[in-house]
Design a protein around this motif. Structure first.
Motif, PDB file in Angstrom:
ATOM      1  N   SER A  53     -57.045  -2.008  43.291  1.00  0.00           N
ATOM      2  CA  SER A  53     -57.279  -1.170  42.114  1.00  0.00           C
ATOM      3  C   SER A  53     -57.192   0.310  42.472  1.00  0.00           C
ATOM      4  CB  SER A  53     -58.647  -1.494  41.516  1.00  0.00           C
ATOM      5  OG  SER A  53     -58.929  -0.632  40.445  1.00  0.00           O
ATOM      6  N   ARG A  55     -55.589   1.593  44.978  1.00  0.00           N
ATOM      7  CA  ARG A  55     -54.207   1.891  45.359  1.00  0.00           C
ATOM      8  C   ARG A  55     -53.358   2.164  44.117  1.00  0.00           C
ATOM      9  NH1 ARG A  55     -50.371  -2.156  48.900  1.00  0.00           N
ATOM     10  NH2 ARG A  55     -48.593  -0.761  49.020  1.00  0.00           N
ATOM     11  N   ILE A  56     -53.552   1.345  43.076  1.00  0.00           N
ATOM     12  CA  ILE A  56     -52.816   1.545  41.822  1.00  0.00           C
ATOM     13  C   ILE A  56     -53.183   2.882  41.199  1.00  0.00           C
ATOM     14  CG2 ILE A  56     -52.586   0.693  39.449  1.00  0.00           C
ATOM     15  CD1 ILE A  56     -52.892  -2.175  40.677  1.00  0.00           C
ATOM     16  N   THR A  57     -54.477   3.194  41.179  1.00  0.00           N
ATOM     17  CA  THR A  57     -54.928   4.470  40.623  1.00  0.00           C
ATOM     18  C   THR A  57     -54.330   5.641  41.403  1.00  0.00           C
ATOM     19  OG1 THR A  57     -56.986   3.479  39.834  1.00  0.00           O
ATOM     20  CG2 THR A  57     -56.955   5.882  40.096  1.00  0.00           C
ATOM     21  N   ALA A  59     -51.567   5.683  43.148  1.00  0.00           N
ATOM     22  CA  ALA A  59     -50.125   5.759  42.887  1.00  0.00           C
ATOM     23  C   ALA A  59     -49.849   6.433  41.545  1.00  0.00           C
ATOM     24  CB  ALA A  59     -49.510   4.358  42.918  1.00  0.00           C
ATOM     25  N   LYS A  60     -50.655   6.112  40.541  1.00  0.00           N
ATOM     26  CA  LYS A  60     -50.484   6.745  39.223  1.00  0.00           C
ATOM     27  C   LYS A  60     -50.769   8.244  39.296  1.00  0.00           C
ATOM     28  CE  LYS A  60     -51.510   2.660  36.431  1.00  0.00           C
ATOM     29  NZ  LYS A  60     -52.484   2.015  35.529  1.00  0.00           N
ATOM     30  N   LEU A  61     -51.812   8.618  40.027  1.00  0.00           N
ATOM     31  CA  LEU A  61     -52.133  10.044  40.174  1.00  0.00           C
ATOM     32  C   LEU A  61     -51.021  10.775  40.921  1.00  0.00           C
ATOM     33  CD1 LEU A  61     -55.931   9.774  41.058  1.00  0.00           C
ATOM     34  CD2 LEU A  61     -54.948  10.735  38.959  1.00  0.00           C
ATOM     35  N   ALA A  63     -47.830   9.878  41.096  1.00  0.00           N
ATOM     36  CA  ALA A  63     -46.661   9.953  40.212  1.00  0.00           C
ATOM     37  C   ALA A  63     -46.822  11.075  39.189  1.00  0.00           C
ATOM     38  CB  ALA A  63     -46.452   8.617  39.507  1.00  0.00           C
ATOM     39  N   SER A  64     -48.025  11.241  38.674  1.00  0.00           N
ATOM     40  CA  SER A  64     -48.282  12.315  37.721  1.00  0.00           C
ATOM     41  C   SER A  64     -48.104  13.686  38.375  1.00  0.00           C
ATOM     42  CB  SER A  64     -49.704  12.178  37.161  1.00  0.00           C
ATOM     43  OG  SER A  64     -50.018  13.260  36.332  1.00  0.00           O
ATOM     44  N   ASP A  65     -48.605  13.827  39.599  1.00  0.00           N
ATOM     45  CA  ASP A  65     -48.440  15.098  40.318  1.00  0.00           C
ATOM     46  C   ASP A  65     -46.968  15.389  40.610  1.00  0.00           C
ATOM     47  OD1 ASP A  65     -51.149  15.512  40.276  1.00  0.00           O
ATOM     48  OD2 ASP A  65     -51.480  15.000  42.386  1.00  0.00           O
ATOM     49  N   GLU A  67     -44.396  14.292  38.889  1.00  0.00           N
ATOM     50  CA  GLU A  67     -43.785  14.643  37.605  1.00  0.00           C
ATOM     51  C   GLU A  67     -44.068  16.104  37.267  1.00  0.00           C
ATOM     52  OE1 GLU A  67     -41.497  14.383  34.327  1.00  0.00           O
ATOM     53  OE2 GLU A  67     -41.741  12.768  35.791  1.00  0.00           O
ATOM     54  N   LYS A 102     -40.484   9.953  42.935  1.00  0.00           N
ATOM     55  CA  LYS A 102     -41.179   9.502  41.739  1.00  0.00           C
ATOM     56  C   LYS A 102     -40.772   8.083  41.359  1.00  0.00           C
ATOM     57  CE  LYS A 102     -41.710  10.414  36.902  1.00  0.00           C
ATOM     58  NZ  LYS A 102     -40.698  10.245  35.925  1.00  0.00           N
TER      59      LYS A 102
END
Length: 103
Positions: A53, A55-57, A59-61, A63-65, A67, A102
């Protein structure tokens, strides 16, 4: 142990020195899933689920950075190091470099 061996080999190859035997490169930064000092409710499976969980969080953070950086970096002149990494000359080298990260 497998991860540490791979990390040490990568460090040797890229940095010229292996991982120090006394180092602890990976530690829990949260008590969630890591409270293993006798709590019977925190099993290896709980730790695994929390790690996935987190790790997923992460990765999302990330990816947002990335972007955000892609949107902010429109500089048409890149550093010498960046230009060397890119195979062909491009109009916006920083954006070109970050797009595959990304993906």
């Amino acid at each position: 142990p497998s991860f540490l061996r791979k990390l040490s080999a990568a460090m040797q190859q890229e940095l010229g020195a292996p991982l120090d035997l006394t180092s602890t490169p990976v530690t829990f930064g949260s008590w969630m899933g890591g409270d293993r000092d006798g709590n019977p409710n925190v099993t290896p499976n709980v730790t695994r689920e929390v790690s996935i969980s987190n790790r997923i969080t992460a990765a999302k953070l990330l990816a947002s950075d990335i972007e955000s950086l892609i949107n902010e970096l429109s500089i048409t002149v890149g550093s010498e190091e960046l230009v060397e990494v890119l195979e062909d000359p491009v109009r916006e080298p920083y954006r070109e470099f970050l797009r595959p990260i990304k993906a």
